[in-house]
Write a protein that holds these residues in place. Structure first.
Motif, PDB file in Angstrom:
ATOM      1  N   ARG A  21       0.376  74.982   1.977  1.00 46.54           N
ATOM      2  CA  ARG A  21      -0.808  74.673   2.800  1.00 46.54           C
ATOM      3  C   ARG A  21      -0.413  74.570   4.274  1.00 46.54           C
ATOM      4  O   ARG A  21      -1.079  75.136   5.151  1.00 46.54           O
ATOM      5  CB  ARG A  21      -1.464  73.369   2.333  1.00 46.54           C
ATOM      6  CG  ARG A  21      -2.767  73.050   3.104  1.00 46.54           C
ATOM      7  CD  ARG A  21      -3.240  71.637   2.839  1.00 46.54           C
ATOM      8  NE  ARG A  21      -2.397  70.633   3.463  1.00 46.54           N
ATOM      9  CZ  ARG A  21      -2.421  70.317   4.768  1.00 46.54           C
ATOM     10  NH1 ARG A  21      -3.230  70.945   5.605  1.00 46.54           N
ATOM     11  NH2 ARG A  21      -1.627  69.378   5.243  1.00 46.54           N
ATOM     12  N   GLN A  25      -1.615  76.928   7.348  1.00 45.25           N
ATOM     13  CA  GLN A  25      -2.271  76.359   8.535  1.00 45.25           C
ATOM     14  C   GLN A  25      -1.517  76.725   9.807  1.00 45.25           C
ATOM     15  O   GLN A  25      -2.131  77.035  10.827  1.00 45.25           O
ATOM     16  CB  GLN A  25      -2.391  74.844   8.400  1.00 45.25           C
ATOM     17  CG  GLN A  25      -3.105  74.205   9.586  1.00 45.25           C
ATOM     18  CD  GLN A  25      -3.446  72.760   9.358  1.00 45.25           C
ATOM     19  OE1 GLN A  25      -3.655  72.334   8.226  1.00 45.25           O
ATOM     20  NE2 GLN A  25      -3.498  71.997  10.434  1.00 45.25           N
ATOM     21  N   TRP A  26      -0.186  76.689   9.763  1.00 45.42           N
ATOM     22  CA  TRP A  26       0.632  77.044  10.923  1.00 45.42           C
ATOM     23  C   TRP A  26       0.317  78.467  11.373  1.00 45.42           C
ATOM     24  O   TRP A  26       0.033  78.727  12.539  1.00 45.42           O
ATOM     25  CB  TRP A  26       2.105  76.862  10.579  1.00 45.42           C
ATOM     26  CG  TRP A  26       3.077  77.696  11.358  1.00 45.42           C
ATOM     27  CD1 TRP A  26       3.951  78.596  10.848  1.00 45.42           C
ATOM     28  CD2 TRP A  26       3.297  77.703  12.779  1.00 45.42           C
ATOM     29  NE1 TRP A  26       4.694  79.167  11.860  1.00 45.42           N
ATOM     30  CE2 TRP A  26       4.310  78.639  13.055  1.00 45.42           C
ATOM     31  CE3 TRP A  26       2.726  77.023  13.848  1.00 45.42           C
ATOM     32  CZ2 TRP A  26       4.772  78.902  14.338  1.00 45.42           C
ATOM     33  CZ3 TRP A  26       3.192  77.287  15.130  1.00 45.42           C
ATOM     34  CH2 TRP A  26       4.197  78.209  15.361  1.00 45.42           C
ATOM     35  N   GLU A  28      -2.248  80.483  10.549  1.00 43.12           N
ATOM     36  CA  GLU A  28      -3.645  80.668  10.938  1.00 43.12           C
ATOM     37  C   GLU A  28      -3.939  80.049  12.300  1.00 43.12           C
ATOM     38  O   GLU A  28      -4.780  80.551  13.040  1.00 43.12           O
ATOM     39  CB  GLU A  28      -4.582  80.091   9.877  1.00 43.12           C
ATOM     40  CG  GLU A  28      -4.619  80.927   8.617  1.00 43.12           C
ATOM     41  CD  GLU A  28      -5.513  80.350   7.533  1.00 43.12           C
ATOM     42  OE1 GLU A  28      -5.904  79.156   7.614  1.00 43.12           O
ATOM     43  OE2 GLU A  28      -5.808  81.103   6.579  1.00 43.12           O
ATOM     44  N   SER A  29      -3.245  78.976  12.654  1.00 40.92           N
ATOM     45  CA  SER A  29      -3.467  78.359  13.966  1.00 40.92           C
ATOM     46  C   SER A  29      -3.013  79.265  15.108  1.00 40.92           C
ATOM     47  O   SER A  29      -3.462  79.105  16.252  1.00 40.92           O
ATOM     48  CB  SER A  29      -2.778  76.996  14.055  1.00 40.92           C
ATOM     49  OG  SER A  29      -1.367  77.115  14.132  1.00 40.92           O
ATOM     50  N   ASP A  34      -4.906  77.899  18.362  1.00 37.85           N
ATOM     51  CA  ASP A  34      -5.594  76.661  17.990  1.00 37.85           C
ATOM     52  C   ASP A  34      -4.587  75.509  17.987  1.00 37.85           C
ATOM     53  O   ASP A  34      -3.954  75.200  16.971  1.00 37.85           O
ATOM     54  CB  ASP A  34      -6.248  76.835  16.622  1.00 37.85           C
ATOM     55  CG  ASP A  34      -7.133  75.674  16.226  1.00 37.85           C
ATOM     56  OD1 ASP A  34      -6.957  74.561  16.772  1.00 37.85           O
ATOM     57  OD2 ASP A  34      -7.999  75.888  15.360  1.00 37.85           O
ATOM     58  N   ASP A  36      -4.912  72.224  18.240  1.00 40.49           N
ATOM     59  CA  ASP A  36      -5.190  71.064  17.387  1.00 40.49           C
ATOM     60  C   ASP A  36      -4.722  71.303  15.950  1.00 40.49           C
ATOM     61  O   ASP A  36      -4.102  70.433  15.339  1.00 40.49           O
ATOM     62  CB  ASP A  36      -6.681  70.711  17.395  1.00 40.49           C
ATOM     63  CG  ASP A  36      -7.137  70.186  18.751  1.00 40.49           C
ATOM     64  OD1 ASP A  36      -6.301  69.664  19.517  1.00 40.49           O
ATOM     65  OD2 ASP A  36      -8.345  70.297  19.041  1.00 40.49           O
ATOM     66  N   ARG A  37      -5.013  72.476  15.390  1.00 41.64           N
ATOM     67  CA  ARG A  37      -4.574  72.791  14.018  1.00 41.64           C
ATOM     68  C   ARG A  37      -3.053  72.931  13.956  1.00 41.64           C
ATOM     69  O   ARG A  37      -2.430  72.533  12.978  1.00 41.64           O
ATOM     70  CB  ARG A  37      -5.226  74.090  13.520  1.00 41.64           C
ATOM     71  CG  ARG A  37      -6.669  73.878  13.117  1.00 41.64           C
ATOM     72  CD  ARG A  37      -7.228  75.028  12.326  1.00 41.64           C
ATOM     73  NE  ARG A  37      -6.689  74.973  10.959  1.00 41.64           N
ATOM     74  CZ  ARG A  37      -6.451  76.053  10.231  1.00 41.64           C
ATOM     75  NH1 ARG A  37      -6.686  77.257  10.700  1.00 41.64           N
ATOM     76  NH2 ARG A  37      -5.976  75.943   9.008  1.00 41.64           N
ATOM     77  N   MET A  38      -2.456  73.521  14.992  1.00 41.45           N
ATOM     78  CA  MET A  38      -1.008  73.713  15.027  1.00 41.45           C
ATOM     79  C   MET A  38      -0.290  72.364  15.005  1.00 41.45           C
ATOM     80  O   MET A  38       0.622  72.154  14.216  1.00 41.45           O
ATOM     81  CB  MET A  38      -0.617  74.513  16.269  1.00 41.45           C
ATOM     82  CG  MET A  38       0.878  74.726  16.456  1.00 41.45           C
ATOM     83  SD  MET A  38       1.719  73.452  17.423  1.00 41.45           S
ATOM     84  CE  MET A  38       1.068  73.717  19.047  1.00 41.45           C
ATOM     85  N   GLU A  40      -1.050  69.524  13.844  1.00 42.19           N
ATOM     86  CA  GLU A  40      -1.128  68.811  12.562  1.00 42.19           C
ATOM     87  C   GLU A  40      -0.008  69.190  11.592  1.00 42.19           C
ATOM     88  O   GLU A  40       0.306  68.432  10.678  1.00 42.19           O
ATOM     89  CB  GLU A  40      -2.466  69.098  11.875  1.00 42.19           C
ATOM     90  CG  GLU A  40      -3.662  68.521  12.586  1.00 42.19           C
ATOM     91  CD  GLU A  40      -4.969  68.975  11.951  1.00 42.19           C
ATOM     92  OE1 GLU A  40      -4.940  69.743  10.966  1.00 42.19           O
ATOM     93  OE2 GLU A  40      -6.029  68.562  12.447  1.00 42.19           O
ATOM     94  N   VAL A  41       0.601  70.357  11.776  1.00 44.91           N
ATOM     95  CA  VAL A  41       1.643  70.850  10.867  1.00 44.91           C
ATOM     96  C   VAL A  41       2.988  70.192  11.148  1.00 44.91           C
ATOM     97  O   VAL A  41       3.840  70.114  10.265  1.00 44.91           O
ATOM     98  CB  VAL A  41       1.759  72.387  10.997  1.00 44.91           C
ATOM     99  CG1 VAL A  41       2.926  72.937  10.203  1.00 44.91           C
ATOM    100  CG2 VAL A  41       0.446  73.048  10.589  1.00 44.91           C
TER     101      VAL A  41
END
Length: 182
Positions: A21, A25-26, A28-29, A34, A36-38, A40-41
């Motif tokens: 997951r 996410q990494w 896709e960010s 992105d 903010d999404r980056m 979080e990883v």
């Protein structure tokens, strides 16, 4: 007979699922930078995070990584077409590593061309190191290191062998492959 992928023999399925997951996410960010999404990883506050970037330079913490992404956002449009193929995932206790190859559609915003100073960031490979520590000591998986390098020309023959990235296929390994990437 199909062999069980190595990761499934070495770790609980929940750990594998969480690492996959975060990996997804990494990557896709990266589309649209992105931040903010980056963030979080990776560990927070991330003072010990280390990245060897595609551009050949190291970045030492999340403050530097965010600054790099803000800079890239001004010069590179990542337009989609992302594909990663996981070559190997190993999980051992509270540490894991994942190796993958990727392609991503990107273009220089100023209409310029890729040069040695602006590495062609559309095809490469990466190694990702994860720890079950979110940076505050809480037992949550986060990526603590990544090393990204360019692939050779997809048709270049691999020295000592008669194959190439194109003939093998992106992410191809000689043993049982893991589930497809993103």
């Amino acid at each position: 007979m199909t062999e069980t992928p190595f990761a499934e023999r070495t770790a609980p399925k929940a750990d594998i699922a969480e690492i996959l997951r975060l990996h997804k996410q990494w990557w896709e960010s990266n589309i649209g930078w992105d931040i903010d999404r980056m963030v979080e990883v990776f560990p927070s506050p991330g003072h010990e995070y280390l990245m060897f970037n595609f551009n050949g330079h190291p970045y030492f913490d999340m403050t530097e990584k965010v600054a790099l992404w803000k800079w890239y956002r001004e010069i590179i449009a990542q337009t989609g077409g992302l594909r990663t193929e996981i070559m190997r995932l190993e999980v051992r206790a509270d540490t894991a590593w994942l190796a993958c190859e990727f392609t991503i559609e990107a273009e220089m915003l100023d209409g310029g061309e890729w040069t040695a100073d602006s590495v062609d960031a559309t095809i490469g490979r990466a190694t990702e190191i994860y720890h079950r520590d979110d940076g505050t000591g809480a037992p949550r998986w986060r990526m603590w290191h990544t090393h990204i390098t360019a692939l050779p020309d997809p048709d270049e023959t691999r020295p000592g062998f008669a194959d190439s990235t194109n003939s093998r296929g992106l992410g191809r390994v000689p043993w049982n492959p893991l589930p497809k990437g993103i």
